[in-house]
Design a protein around this motif. Structure first.
Motif, PDB file in Angstrom:
ATOM      1  N   ILE A 119      11.495 -37.880  14.744  1.00  0.00           N
ATOM      2  CA  ILE A 119      11.647 -37.548  13.322  1.00  0.00           C
ATOM      3  C   ILE A 119      10.521 -36.635  12.855  1.00  0.00           C
ATOM      4  N   LYS A 120       9.357 -36.704  13.494  1.00  0.00           N
ATOM      5  CA  LYS A 120       8.277 -35.764  13.172  1.00  0.00           C
ATOM      6  C   LYS A 120       8.699 -34.349  13.527  1.00  0.00           C
ATOM      7  N   GLU A 121       9.270 -34.172  14.720  1.00  0.00           N
ATOM      8  CA  GLU A 121       9.725 -32.848  15.135  1.00  0.00           C
ATOM      9  C   GLU A 121      10.879 -32.373  14.266  1.00  0.00           C
ATOM     10  N   LEU A 122      11.768 -33.291  13.891  1.00  0.00           N
ATOM     11  CA  LEU A 122      12.885 -32.925  13.027  1.00  0.00           C
ATOM     12  C   LEU A 122      12.394 -32.472  11.663  1.00  0.00           C
ATOM     13  N   THR A 123      11.397 -33.156  11.128  1.00  0.00           N
ATOM     14  CA  THR A 123      10.844 -32.790   9.832  1.00  0.00           C
ATOM     15  C   THR A 123      10.213 -31.404   9.880  1.00  0.00           C
ATOM     16  N   GLU A 124       9.522 -31.106  10.965  1.00  0.00           N
ATOM     17  CA  GLU A 124       8.889 -29.797  11.106  1.00  0.00           C
ATOM     18  C   GLU A 124       9.919 -28.671  11.122  1.00  0.00           C
ATOM     19  N   LYS A 125      11.141 -28.988  11.596  1.00  0.00           N
ATOM     20  CA  LYS A 125      12.205 -27.980  11.655  1.00  0.00           C
ATOM     21  C   LYS A 125      13.023 -27.931  10.370  1.00  0.00           C
ATOM     22  N   GLY A 126      12.644 -28.742   9.369  1.00  0.00           N
ATOM     23  CA  GLY A 126      13.361 -28.734   8.105  1.00  0.00           C
ATOM     24  C   GLY A 126      14.553 -29.654   8.060  1.00  0.00           C
ATOM     25  N   GLY A 127      14.613 -30.638   8.963  1.00  0.00           N
ATOM     26  CA  GLY A 127      15.715 -31.584   8.977  1.00  0.00           C
ATOM     27  C   GLY A 127      15.593 -32.644   7.904  1.00  0.00           C
ATOM     28  N   MET A 128      16.527 -33.602   7.900  1.00  0.00           N
ATOM     29  CA  MET A 128      16.580 -34.652   6.891  1.00  0.00           C
ATOM     30  C   MET A 128      16.517 -36.016   7.569  1.00  0.00           C
ATOM     31  N   PRO A 129      15.329 -36.499   7.915  1.00  0.00           N
ATOM     32  CA  PRO A 129      15.221 -37.810   8.562  1.00  0.00           C
ATOM     33  C   PRO A 129      15.726 -38.965   7.711  1.00  0.00           C
ATOM     34  N   THR A 168      28.303 -45.585  13.236  1.00  0.00           N
ATOM     35  CA  THR A 168      27.018 -45.339  12.589  1.00  0.00           C
ATOM     36  C   THR A 168      25.997 -44.783  13.575  1.00  0.00           C
ATOM     37  N   LEU A 169      25.994 -45.270  14.802  1.00  0.00           N
ATOM     38  CA  LEU A 169      25.108 -44.699  15.825  1.00  0.00           C
ATOM     39  C   LEU A 169      25.426 -43.222  16.050  1.00  0.00           C
ATOM     40  N   MET A 170      26.689 -42.885  16.054  1.00  0.00           N
ATOM     41  CA  MET A 170      27.078 -41.493  16.258  1.00  0.00           C
ATOM     42  C   MET A 170      26.687 -40.635  15.056  1.00  0.00           C
ATOM     43  N   TYR A 171      26.820 -41.173  13.839  1.00  0.00           N
ATOM     44  CA  TYR A 171      26.352 -40.441  12.663  1.00  0.00           C
ATOM     45  C   TYR A 171      24.850 -40.156  12.764  1.00  0.00           C
ATOM     46  N   SER A 172      24.093 -41.127  13.272  1.00  0.00           N
ATOM     47  CA  SER A 172      22.653 -40.948  13.414  1.00  0.00           C
ATOM     48  C   SER A 172      22.335 -39.800  14.360  1.00  0.00           C
ATOM     49  N   ASN A 173      23.067 -39.727  15.462  1.00  0.00           N
ATOM     50  CA  ASN A 173      22.844 -38.638  16.409  1.00  0.00           C
ATOM     51  C   ASN A 173      23.211 -37.289  15.810  1.00  0.00           C
ATOM     52  N   ALA A 176      20.501 -36.088  13.530  1.00  0.00           N
ATOM     53  CA  ALA A 176      19.300 -35.640  14.224  1.00  0.00           C
ATOM     54  C   ALA A 176      19.434 -34.225  14.763  1.00  0.00           C
ATOM     55  N   LEU A 177      20.656 -33.665  14.821  1.00  0.00           N
ATOM     56  CA  LEU A 177      20.801 -32.337  15.423  1.00  0.00           C
ATOM     57  C   LEU A 177      20.169 -31.189  14.618  1.00  0.00           C
ATOM     58  N   PRO A 178      20.238 -31.047  13.320  1.00  0.00           N
ATOM     59  CA  PRO A 178      21.077 -31.816  12.386  1.00  0.00           C
ATOM     60  C   PRO A 178      22.414 -31.108  12.157  1.00  0.00           C
ATOM     61  N   ILE A 179      23.476 -31.917  12.032  1.00  0.00           N
ATOM     62  CA  ILE A 179      24.811 -31.403  11.708  1.00  0.00           C
ATOM     63  C   ILE A 179      25.354 -32.203  10.533  1.00  0.00           C
ATOM     64  N   GLN A 180      25.691 -31.516   9.464  1.00  0.00           N
ATOM     65  CA  GLN A 180      26.352 -32.154   8.325  1.00  0.00           C
ATOM     66  C   GLN A 180      27.740 -31.553   8.197  1.00  0.00           C
ATOM     67  N   SER A 181      28.704 -32.216   8.798  1.00  0.00           N
ATOM     68  CA  SER A 181      30.063 -31.688   8.874  1.00  0.00           C
ATOM     69  C   SER A 181      31.054 -32.821   8.694  1.00  0.00           C
ATOM     70  N   MET A 182      31.976 -32.640   7.772  1.00  0.00           N
ATOM     71  CA  MET A 182      32.992 -33.658   7.548  1.00  0.00           C
ATOM     72  C   MET A 182      33.854 -33.833   8.793  1.00  0.00           C
ATOM     73  N   HIS A 183      34.174 -32.735   9.457  1.00  0.00           N
ATOM     74  CA  HIS A 183      35.038 -32.829  10.628  1.00  0.00           C
ATOM     75  C   HIS A 183      34.349 -33.550  11.780  1.00  0.00           C
ATOM     76  N   MET A 184      33.052 -33.305  11.981  1.00  0.00           N
ATOM     77  CA  MET A 184      32.325 -33.997  13.047  1.00  0.00           C
ATOM     78  C   MET A 184      32.183 -35.479  12.723  1.00  0.00           C
ATOM     79  N   ASP A 185      31.899 -35.792  11.464  1.00  0.00           N
ATOM     80  CA  ASP A 185      31.819 -37.197  11.065  1.00  0.00           C
ATOM     81  C   ASP A 185      33.175 -37.888  11.221  1.00  0.00           C
ATOM     82  N   HIS A 186      34.243 -37.159  10.913  1.00  0.00           N
ATOM     83  CA  HIS A 186      35.595 -37.719  11.033  1.00  0.00           C
ATOM     84  C   HIS A 186      35.890 -38.063  12.492  1.00  0.00           C
TER      85      HIS A 186
END
Length: 364
Positions: A119-129, A168-173, A176-186
């Motif tokens: 999550i430190k590396e994700l934060t540095e890249k502008g992600g949403m931990p 929920t585990l898959m949403y977490s992964n 972390a990419l980060p991907i915010q997509s309705m189709h991927m979540d579906h």
């Protein structure tokens, strides 16, 4: 000297370092030890996940290992504690550990150390931990609710459990990419529900058999073993005339047992078929075919976008998350070959090849 990561003081998430109200040092040596610990847990206790992580890009392996090892710790808790109070205390430990890790103060626990680095590396890249934190806390709450192995009242309640754990585990992964997509979540929702249902089926030969009593070195019984449990939905058992006591006494020969397993397995297969059809449509640039039932819920809010290049790019980037569907399909095939008798299903030597083929062809 070890290179250390120091968390600065602050009240918000800086772009380069996690926040902390006190000093926090995590050395590279600690991270490497945590990485090896999580990998060993998967190799020993979740071999399907171990195979999947080896097909992921190296940059994705740490978060996958940490999340799956975390899930293993929660799954094993009911077998490790002697009473519900201790179990609740352990769940609270993990809840506090997640909160402290996302606040920049991870406990000296290998899973949280590896998660902290990710999550430190994700934060540095502008992600949403914060999104990952939301999913992990939901996972803890659901595991705590079902820690007593309470029966599922209906097939729908089993699907809800699967959504709040394996999906929920898959949403977490994905977060972390980060991907915010309705189709991927579906897609993750359907595959995760299939994973959760199959996990219940795979656990029947273990949980429906009573554990032997605990013996002292002298051979005397000092504690009773775990009482057997059957986690098939009650409405399915009533429909097929299956009784728990018959399964405990007669195993797979119990009247209605294989019919009940067939009905539950069919629901898992339906979710897998839906995911495969959706994936085919999305890869062809078409609409997925039906609406996402969780659209609009917390952490499931998306901008209105059409299927296009962004969706195809998300599918390529996040396909490793969807590989969870391959072991599910493999197990259901073997279960059908044994006439829906989970006690007769054996491990599959073809699974590594099927996972490799799925990763190469982008098909589940």
């Amino acid at each position: 000297m070890y290179r250390a990561i120091r968390a600065r003081q602050g009240l918000s998430w800086p772009r380069n370092l996690l926040c902390s109200s006190r000093r926090c040092y995590v050395t590279d040596v600690e991270v490497e030890r945590a990485r090896q610990y999580c990998l060993a847990q998967l190799r020993q206790s979740d071999y399907d996940s171990y195979l999947i992580r080896n097909l992921l890009p190296r940059s994705r392996q740490d978060i996958y290992d940490a999340l799956r090892a975390f899930n293993l710790e929660l799954v094993r808790l009911p077998e490790l504690v002697s009473n519900p109070t201790i179990g609740q205390l352990r769940m609270q430990f993990w809840r506090d550990a997640v909160n402290n890790t996302f606040s920049g103060n991870p406990p000296k626990e290998p899973i949280m150390i590896l998660l902290y680095r990710v999550i430190k590396e994700l934060t540095e890249k502008g992600g949403m931990p914060s999104s990952i934190k939301f999913w992990l806390l939901r996972l803890i709450n659901t595991r705590e609710k079902y820690m007593d192995n309470r029966p599922f009242t209906s097939l729908a309640s089993l699907e809800e459990y699967a959504e709040n754990t394996y999906s929920t585990l898959m949403y977490s992964n994905l977060a972390a990419l980060p991907i915010q997509s309705m189709h991927m979540d579906h897609l993750a929702s359907h595959i995760g529900k299939a994973c959760g249902i199959v996990a219940i089926l795979r656990g029947i030969p273990i949980l429906a058999a009573p554990l032997p009593p605990v013996k002292s070195p002298g051979g005397a019984s000092v504690a009773s073993g775990r009482n057997p449990v059957l986690l098939l939905p009650l409405d399915v058992m009533a429909e097929t005339g299956l009784r728990e006591e018959d399964v405990y006494r007669n195993g797979p020969q119990a009247a209605g047992f294989q019919d009940a397993v067939f009905k539950v397995a069919t629901r898992a297969h339906d979710h897998l078929i839906t995911a495969r059809e959706m994936l085919k449509n999305l890869q062809a640039g078409q609409n997925p075919g039906h609406e996402y039932e969780h659209h609009g819920e917390e952490q499931h809010e998306y901008p209105l976008v059409a299927v296009g290049d962004d969706t195809k790019r998300d599918l390529c980037r996040g396909f490793g998350v969807l590989l969870e569907g391959v072991p599910v399909g493999d197990y259901l095939t073997r279960l059908e070959a044994q006439n829906f008798d989970p006690f007769m299903v054996r491990s599959s030597w073809k699974l590594p090849w099927r996972l490799w083929r799925a990763a190469k062809t982008l098909q589940i």
